[in-house]
Design an enzyme around this catalytic site. Sequence first.
Site, PDB file in Angstrom:
ATOM      1  N   LEU A 183      -3.756   1.785  -4.887  1.00 43.43           N
ATOM      2  CA  LEU A 183      -5.087   1.368  -4.419  1.00 43.43           C
ATOM      3  C   LEU A 183      -5.757   2.538  -3.698  1.00 43.43           C
ATOM      4  CD1 LEU A 183      -3.987  -2.125  -3.084  1.00 43.43           C
ATOM      5  CD2 LEU A 183      -5.222  -1.648  -5.201  1.00 43.43           C
ATOM      6  N   ASN A 218       5.387   0.090   1.626  1.00 42.85           N
ATOM      7  CA  ASN A 218       5.837   0.068   0.229  1.00 42.85           C
ATOM      8  C   ASN A 218       7.330   0.359   0.196  1.00 42.85           C
ATOM      9  OD1 ASN A 218       5.781   0.323  -2.696  1.00 42.85           O
ATOM     10  ND2 ASN A 218       5.849   2.545  -2.410  1.00 42.85           N
ATOM     11  N   ASN A 270      12.369  -8.120  -4.557  1.00 45.43           N
ATOM     12  CA  ASN A 270      12.091  -7.711  -3.173  1.00 45.43           C
ATOM     13  C   ASN A 270      11.308  -8.795  -2.432  1.00 45.43           C
ATOM     14  OD1 ASN A 270      13.068  -4.904  -2.363  1.00 45.43           O
ATOM     15  ND2 ASN A 270      12.318  -4.590  -4.446  1.00 45.43           N
ATOM     16  N   THR A 319      -0.482   5.144   2.065  1.00 40.52           N
ATOM     17  CA  THR A 319      -1.744   5.870   2.244  1.00 40.52           C
ATOM     18  C   THR A 319      -2.330   6.048   0.842  1.00 40.52           C
ATOM     19  OG1 THR A 319      -0.598   7.987   2.072  1.00 40.52           O
ATOM     20  CG2 THR A 319      -0.929   7.116   4.299  1.00 40.52           C
ATOM     21  N   HIS A 330      10.131   2.065  -2.163  1.00 31.59           N
ATOM     22  CA  HIS A 330      10.239   2.967  -3.314  1.00 31.59           C
ATOM     23  C   HIS A 330      11.717   3.207  -3.610  1.00 31.59           C
ATOM     24  CE1 HIS A 330       9.058   6.003  -6.181  1.00 31.59           C
ATOM     25  NE2 HIS A 330      10.050   6.739  -5.707  1.00 31.59           N
TER      26      HIS A 330
HETATM   27  C1  GAR Z   1      11.893  -2.060  -7.186  1.00 30.76           C
HETATM   28  O1  GAR Z   1      13.003  -1.259  -7.488  1.00 30.76           O
HETATM   29  C2  GAR Z   1      10.890  -1.282  -6.374  1.00 30.76           C
HETATM   30  O2  GAR Z   1      11.472  -0.393  -5.458  1.00 30.76           O
HETATM   31  C3  GAR Z   1      10.160  -0.536  -7.455  1.00 30.76           C
HETATM   32  O3  GAR Z   1      10.068  -1.426  -8.534  1.00 30.76           O
HETATM   33  C4  GAR Z   1      11.105  -2.399  -8.456  1.00 30.76           C
HETATM   34  C5  GAR Z   1      10.482  -3.784  -8.403  1.00 30.76           C
HETATM   35  O4  GAR Z   1      11.429  -4.779  -8.415  1.00 30.76           O
HETATM   36  N1  GAR Z   1       8.898  -0.081  -6.994  1.00 30.76           N
HETATM   37  C6  GAR Z   1       8.337   1.052  -7.395  1.00 30.76           C
HETATM   38  O5  GAR Z   1       8.824   1.780  -8.219  1.00 30.76           O
HETATM   39  C7  GAR Z   1       7.007   1.374  -6.718  1.00 30.76           C
HETATM   40  N2  GAR Z   1       6.649   2.730  -6.951  1.00 30.76           N
HETATM   41  P1  GAR Z   1      11.097  -6.257  -7.941  1.00 30.76           P
HETATM   42  O6  GAR Z   1       9.810  -6.680  -8.638  1.00 30.76           O
HETATM   43  O7  GAR Z   1      12.280  -7.042  -8.450  1.00 30.76           O
HETATM   44  O8  GAR Z   1      10.976  -6.256  -6.449  1.00 30.76           O
END
Ligand code: GAR
Length: 210
Positions: free
Chosen positions: A97, A111, A17, A150, A113
């Site tokens: 956090l 964020n 990301n 939040t 998700h």
């Molecule tokens: C992504 O799928 C992101 O949406 C998720 O972890 C992965 C990270 O991938 N995030 C969460 O689950 C947050 N609760 P990346 O490090 O390759 O971006």
Amino acid sequence: MNNTKNVVVLASGGGTNLQALIDAEKRGELGSGKITCVIASKADAYALTRAKENGIKTRTLIRKDYSDIASYSKDMRDALLEEKADVIVYAGFMTILDEQVCDEFEGKMVNVHPSLIPSFCGKGYYGLHVHEEVLKKGVKVSGATVHFVTAECDAGPIILQKAVEVLEDDTPETLQRRIMEQAEWKLLPKAVQLLCDGKIEIRNSKTYIK
Ligand code: GAR
């Protein structure tokens, strides 16, 4: 007058990301946003390598060096203030956090998700676990959500969502990849652009795109 917005990206892992954000900025699609720093919660986060390869400043704030979330949040708040962060992006950042950060930067933190919130979210739902639960439940559609952060996990105002089909032969890994490709890597840069350009209004815990 300099309208550039300092975008600080928080990451814990692979950083795909983050890469999508870097690529969007290169294409001129991050609005007035400029990625000025990447802060990782793990020393071996590949996101750090991606940042360095693209000449972006890196910092580490290692979560496991802290015994509690309050002291970690305090140091993160100080780091974000030092970096003069205008916009903060959780890009695969796996730490929740507390108010010290969430109140200081209210309306400035987003964020991504990997599900359609309010399904498959909250404490314990992160990374591949989300997709494992989606497949266990047998839902036919999942997707991704970008929302404001939040202090309550995955509960802030929703900015953008996109649905992605779940296939019968999906594994957590194939589903994760499809959701990243079709949703996350598009939604996250778009939301950051909108936020940097002051196009998101929050009223009664809902967002409206101007
Ligand atoms: C992504 O799928 C992101 O949406 C998720 O972890 C992965 C990270 O991938 N995030 C969460 O689950 C947050 N609760 P990346 O490090 O390759 O971006």
